[in-house]
Design a protein around this motif. Structure first.
Motif, PDB file in Angstrom:
ATOM      1  N   ALA A  52       0.836  -1.212   0.000  1.00  0.00           N
ATOM      2  CA  ALA A  52       0.000   0.000   0.000  1.00  0.00           C
ATOM      3  C   ALA A  52       0.868   1.259   0.000  1.00  0.00           C
ATOM      4  O   ALA A  52       0.573   2.223  -0.717  1.00  0.00           O
ATOM      5  CB  ALA A  52      -0.939  -0.006   1.197  1.00  0.00           C
ATOM      6  N   GLN A  53       1.936   1.260   0.783  1.00  0.00           N
ATOM      7  CA  GLN A  53       2.818   2.425   0.829  1.00  0.00           C
ATOM      8  C   GLN A  53       3.534   2.622  -0.509  1.00  0.00           C
ATOM      9  O   GLN A  53       3.629   3.745  -1.009  1.00  0.00           O
ATOM     10  CB  GLN A  53       3.852   2.266   1.955  1.00  0.00           C
ATOM     11  N   GLU A  56       1.094   3.909  -3.122  1.00  0.00           N
ATOM     12  CA  GLU A  56       0.769   5.325  -2.932  1.00  0.00           C
ATOM     13  C   GLU A  56       1.887   6.209  -3.487  1.00  0.00           C
ATOM     14  O   GLU A  56       1.620   7.194  -4.182  1.00  0.00           O
ATOM     15  CB  GLU A  56       0.556   5.632  -1.450  1.00  0.00           C
ATOM     16  N   ILE A  57       3.119   5.837  -3.221  1.00  0.00           N
ATOM     17  CA  ILE A  57       4.255   6.613  -3.714  1.00  0.00           C
ATOM     18  C   ILE A  57       4.313   6.570  -5.244  1.00  0.00           C
ATOM     19  O   ILE A  57       4.548   7.587  -5.897  1.00  0.00           O
ATOM     20  CB  ILE A  57       5.576   6.085  -3.112  1.00  0.00           C
ATOM     21  N   ASN A  59       1.800   5.876  -7.196  1.00  0.00           N
ATOM     22  CA  ASN A  59       0.499   6.250  -7.745  1.00  0.00           C
ATOM     23  C   ASN A  59      -0.013   5.196  -8.729  1.00  0.00           C
ATOM     24  O   ASN A  59      -0.307   5.482  -9.889  1.00  0.00           O
ATOM     25  CB  ASN A  59       0.560   7.626  -8.397  1.00  0.00           C
ATOM     26  N   GLN A  61      -2.481   1.391  -9.204  1.00  0.00           N
ATOM     27  CA  GLN A  61      -3.637   0.650  -8.706  1.00  0.00           C
ATOM     28  C   GLN A  61      -3.315  -0.814  -8.428  1.00  0.00           C
ATOM     29  O   GLN A  61      -4.045  -1.491  -7.713  1.00  0.00           O
ATOM     30  CB  GLN A  61      -4.775   0.727  -9.716  1.00  0.00           C
ATOM     31  N   VAL A  84      -4.214  -2.895  -5.097  1.00  0.00           N
ATOM     32  CA  VAL A  84      -3.743  -2.067  -3.998  1.00  0.00           C
ATOM     33  C   VAL A  84      -4.852  -1.655  -3.026  1.00  0.00           C
ATOM     34  O   VAL A  84      -4.661  -1.684  -1.815  1.00  0.00           O
ATOM     35  CB  VAL A  84      -3.024  -0.815  -4.548  1.00  0.00           C
ATOM     36  N   ASP A  85      -6.025  -1.308  -3.526  1.00  0.00           N
ATOM     37  CA  ASP A  85      -7.052  -0.749  -2.643  1.00  0.00           C
ATOM     38  C   ASP A  85      -7.495  -1.699  -1.532  1.00  0.00           C
ATOM     39  O   ASP A  85      -7.852  -1.261  -0.444  1.00  0.00           O
ATOM     40  CB  ASP A  85      -8.251  -0.213  -3.428  1.00  0.00           C
TER      41      ASP A  85
END
Length: 165
Positions: A52-53, A56-57, A59, A61, A84-85
């Motif tokens: 997840a981290q 996020e970095i 960007n 899915q 990822v979500d």
């Protein structure tokens, strides 16, 4: 992400990264599929960050991760595509092959991932995924070892890379 070297001796990082690099290259060529650059995704080699981290970095899915185990001429590559979500597996597969089948393994993984992502392949995209730059297994291994050393961006790594040419 770079694939993990899970070989008993732990001396196949060059091979694991080569597999991930080839998959990244093949998938990036598919129209409609957005793939993060190698430099960005490989920056997470050996990190303790969660999927997840990292996502996020970067960007993204979904994250492709995997591992390579090599024993003599036998190869086991495990690849998994993570949504990822919610952290769930979109797809996961293990490939057990003789080392001589490395190109087929790369092609199988690339095509399966594209299918799971529901990206429609046009004839040209499929040809890009299946393109082999060499049929010479030994030359390909030397290329991967040299490229791995060169990516270290050190004088020693550069010297070692040149020795593989």
């Amino acid at each position: 992400l770079p694939f993990a070297d899970m070989s008993e001796a732990g001396d196949q990082a060059w091979f694991a990264e080569g597999i991930a690099e080839e998959l990244l290259h093949a998938l990036a060529a598919v129209e409609g599929l957005q793939v993060t650059a190698r430099t960005s995704s490989f920056a997470f080699r050996g990190t303790d960050k969660t999927i997840a981290q990292i996502a996020e970095i970067l960007n993204v899915q979904a994250v492709l991760e995997g591992s390579v185990r090599k024993d003599s001429n036998t190869l086991r590559i495990t690849a998994q595509l993570i949504q990822v979500d919610d952290g769930s597996h979109i797809w996961s597969e293990a490939y057990n092959r003789e080392l001589k089948d490395i190109f087929s393994i790369q092609e199988d993984i690339s095509l399966t991932i594209v299918k799971k992502l529901e990206v429609k392949l046009r004839k040209g995209n499929k040809e890009v995924l299946l393109k082999r730059h060499t049929e010479n297994h030994e030359a390909y291994q030397l290329y991967l070892q040299g490229f791995y050393q060169w990516q270290k961006m050190t004088p020693e790594g550069n010297q070692t890379a040149q020795e593989y040419t």
